[in-house]
Design a protein around this motif. Sequence first.
Motif, short mmCIF file in Angstrom:
data_model
loop_
_atom_site.label_atom_id
_atom_site.label_comp_id
_atom_site.label_asym_id
_atom_site.label_seq_id
_atom_site.Cartn_x
_atom_site.Cartn_y
_atom_site.Cartn_z
N ARG A 1 11.56 -0.99 6.20
CA ARG A 1 11.19 -1.50 4.87
C ARG A 1 10.58 -0.41 3.98
NH1 ARG A 1 7.96 -7.06 5.13
NH2 ARG A 1 7.99 -6.65 2.89
N ILE A 2 9.78 0.48 4.58
CA ILE A 2 9.07 1.48 3.78
C ILE A 2 9.91 2.74 3.58
CG2 ILE A 2 7.03 3.01 3.79
CD1 ILE A 2 5.61 0.61 5.32
N GLY A 3 10.72 3.06 4.58
CA GLY A 3 11.55 4.27 4.50
C GLY A 3 10.93 5.38 5.34
N ALA A 4 11.77 6.07 6.12
CA ALA A 4 11.27 7.11 7.03
C ALA A 4 10.65 8.28 6.27
CB ALA A 4 12.40 7.60 7.93
N SER A 5 11.06 8.47 5.02
CA SER A 5 10.51 9.60 4.27
C SER A 5 9.03 9.38 3.96
CB SER A 5 11.28 9.81 2.96
OG SER A 5 11.07 8.70 2.11
N ARG A 6 8.55 8.13 4.11
CA ARG A 6 7.16 7.82 3.77
C ARG A 6 6.35 7.37 4.98
NH1 ARG A 6 5.33 10.10 -0.02
NH2 ARG A 6 3.69 8.53 -0.23
N CYS A 7 6.88 7.61 6.19
CA CYS A 7 6.16 7.17 7.40
C CYS A 7 5.93 8.35 8.34
CB CYS A 7 6.97 6.10 8.14
SG CYS A 7 7.11 4.54 7.24
N LEU A 8 4.93 8.19 9.20
CA LEU A 8 4.57 9.22 10.17
C LEU A 8 4.42 8.58 11.55
CD1 LEU A 8 1.65 10.46 7.95
CD2 LEU A 8 3.72 11.80 8.33
N LEU A 9 4.80 9.33 12.58
CA LEU A 9 4.51 8.91 13.95
C LEU A 9 3.53 9.92 14.55
CD1 LEU A 9 8.12 8.05 15.29
CD2 LEU A 9 6.48 6.52 14.16
N VAL A 10 2.48 9.41 15.16
CA VAL A 10 1.48 10.29 15.78
C VAL A 10 1.15 9.73 17.17
CG1 VAL A 10 0.46 10.93 13.56
CG2 VAL A 10 -0.50 8.99 14.84
N SER A 11 0.44 10.54 17.97
CA SER A 11 0.08 10.03 19.30
C SER A 11 -1.17 9.15 19.20
CB SER A 11 -0.16 11.19 20.27
OG SER A 11 -1.40 11.83 20.00
N VAL B 1 0.85 -1.21 0.00
CA VAL B 1 0.00 0.00 0.00
C VAL B 1 0.88 1.26 0.00
CG1 VAL B 1 -1.71 1.31 1.30
CG2 VAL B 1 -1.94 -1.13 1.10
N ALA B 2 1.99 1.18 0.72
CA ALA B 2 2.92 2.32 0.74
C ALA B 2 3.48 2.56 -0.66
CB ALA B 2 4.04 2.08 1.75
N LYS B 3 3.71 1.48 -1.40
CA LYS B 3 4.21 1.63 -2.78
C LYS B 3 3.19 2.31 -3.68
CE LYS B 3 7.44 -2.25 -2.86
NZ LYS B 3 7.47 -3.70 -3.10
N LEU B 4 1.91 2.17 -3.31
CA LEU B 4 0.86 2.85 -4.10
C LEU B 4 0.84 4.36 -3.82
CD1 LEU B 4 -2.17 0.38 -3.68
CD2 LEU B 4 -0.71 0.64 -5.70
N GLY B 5 1.59 4.78 -2.82
CA GLY B 5 1.67 6.21 -2.54
C GLY B 5 1.05 6.64 -1.22
N LYS C 1 14.64 1.54 19.41
CA LYS C 1 14.53 0.26 18.70
C LYS C 1 15.35 0.27 17.41
CE LYS C 1 11.75 -1.69 21.62
NZ LYS C 1 12.23 -2.82 22.47
N GLY C 2 16.19 1.30 17.24
CA GLY C 2 17.16 1.25 16.17
C GLY C 2 16.92 2.15 14.97
N ILE C 3 15.87 2.95 14.98
CA ILE C 3 15.65 3.87 13.86
C ILE C 3 16.51 5.12 14.12
CG2 ILE C 3 13.96 5.24 12.58
CD1 ILE C 3 13.60 2.20 12.28
N PRO C 4 17.32 5.55 13.15
CA PRO C 4 18.21 6.69 13.37
C PRO C 4 17.46 7.94 13.84
CG PRO C 4 18.73 5.62 11.29
CD PRO C 4 17.47 4.98 11.81
N GLN C 5 18.15 8.72 14.68
CA GLN C 5 17.52 9.89 15.29
C GLN C 5 16.96 10.85 14.24
OE1 GLN C 5 20.19 11.87 17.99
NE2 GLN C 5 18.60 13.21 18.82
N GLU C 6 17.72 11.09 13.18
CA GLU C 6 17.23 12.07 12.19
C GLU C 6 15.98 11.54 11.47
OE1 GLU C 6 21.03 12.09 10.10
OE2 GLU C 6 19.93 11.60 8.27
N ASP C 7 15.89 10.23 11.31
CA ASP C 7 14.69 9.66 10.70
C ASP C 7 13.48 9.82 11.62
OD1 ASP C 7 16.13 8.95 8.51
OD2 ASP C 7 16.17 6.79 8.93
N VAL C 8 13.72 9.61 12.91
CA VAL C 8 12.62 9.77 13.87
C VAL C 8 12.15 11.22 13.88
CG1 VAL C 8 11.97 9.60 16.30
CG2 VAL C 8 13.40 7.82 15.28
N GLN C 9 13.12 12.15 13.90
CA GLN C 9 12.73 13.57 13.90
C GLN C 9 11.91 13.90 12.66
OE1 GLN C 9 14.73 14.74 17.55
NE2 GLN C 9 13.13 15.69 16.37
N ARG C 10 12.32 13.34 11.55
CA ARG C 10 11.59 13.59 10.31
C ARG C 10 10.15 13.08 10.37
NH1 ARG C 10 13.75 12.30 4.28
NH2 ARG C 10 11.88 13.05 3.27
#
Length: 348
Positions: free
Chosen positions: A261-271, A229-233, A295-304
Motif C-alpha cells: 500500500r505504501i510502496g517499497a520506495s518509502r519503506c525500510l526493513l531493519v533488524s 502518516v506515510a503520506k505526510l512524508g 510473502k510476495g514482495i518482489p526481490q528488487e523491492d526487498v533489496q531496496r
Amino acid sequence: MTLPALGGTTPLQPPAAERAPRTKRTYGGPLIDMTGAVDLHCHPYPDLFPRLADDFDIVRAARDAGMKAIVLKCHHENTVSRAYLVQRVMPGIRVYGGVVLNYYVGGINAAAVEAALRLGGKEVWMPTVDAGYHAQVHGGTGGYDAQAGGRTRAEGIWVTDSDGKLRAEVKEVLELVAQYGAILGTCHLSPREIVALVREARDAGVEKIVVTHPYFKVPNFDMDALVEVAKLGAMPEFGYCTVSPAWAYAPVERIAESIRRIGASRCLLVSDTGQRHNPLPSEALRIFAQTVFEKGIPQEDVQRMISANQLDLLDDEAEFVPSPEDLAWARGLVEDPCADSRLSPPRG
Ligand SMILES: [Zn+2]
C-alpha cells in the motif's frame, strides 16, 4: 589461556575487498543478498537490558555478512562515541550512532541532541522505554512487560501537551535535526503524538522521518493510519523484532500488505535485534528480508528496503579505512599470547 575476546577468533580482518570473494550459491531459489545491506536499527551491549553481543561483535558479524553500514541504538546512552571507536578499528563497514531521548540523557534535551549531531550522529530517536505512551502500555517506564531494564516511573515523557500540541522543547530538537540533515525516529510515542510530531517536523524542515517499528506493541499503528502518516512524508521502519517468535506482535503478512500500500520506495526493513531471543542483527535482517520476499514482495523491492533506502537516509558514501597502527593495536587486543609456542608451558 584465551583472552576474553572482542569476540571470536579473527575480529579485525582486512576489508572485504582484500579477502577472497565469498561464494554465492542460491541452492535452488532466489536468495536475498546481504551484500551492501544496511541496518538502521540494532541493539548491542552495553545496555541495561541483557544483550546477545556487544558493538564489536555485532558490527563484525554485519561486516562479514557483506553489509555496508550499521546504526547502533541504545535506550540508555548516546551511541555516537561508541560507533566512532568501533569504526576506528573495523574496516569494511560504516558504523553510526545516534541518541535516544530517554531520561538517561535528560529526556527531550536539545543540548544532548546538539552534541550527538555535531559529533556525527545520524539519528535522533524520540523516547522509547521512557515514553509516556510506553509507560501506559507496559505499566511503567524503563522496561517492557516482558523484560526489566532501567528505572521505573509511573509517568513517562510526552511530546505533546494536554491540547495535543507539540511541546516547545520538542520543536527545538526538530530544528536541530533539520539543521544537521539527521534522521528523526518516532519510537514509542503514541500514534496520535507521532502524527503531531511528523506534521511539525515537516514544517521545521526535517526531511528524513522514520516511523519506528509501527506494529510493535508501541506504537501499534492501525494500517490505515500508518498509510496516512506515510503520506505526510514519514517512512515506516519494519523490524524483525516485531515479528520475532518471542514477541510476535504482528504477522509478516501485515507488513507485506503495508509495503504494497505504501510502496517499497518509502519503506525500510531493519533488524531491531540484539535481544537474546533473536538472531544477530545481520542474520535477523536477512531472515526478515527473505520472509518478506516469500510473502510476495518482489526481490528488487526487498533489496531496496534493506539497502538503497537506508543509504539515502544516511547520506554518507565515504569509505572509512582504519590506519595500520590502529589495526595492529586492535589485533593485539585479541591475540592469544599462549599461541606463541615459546610462551607455552612445556608439555609432558
Ligand atoms: Zn529498537
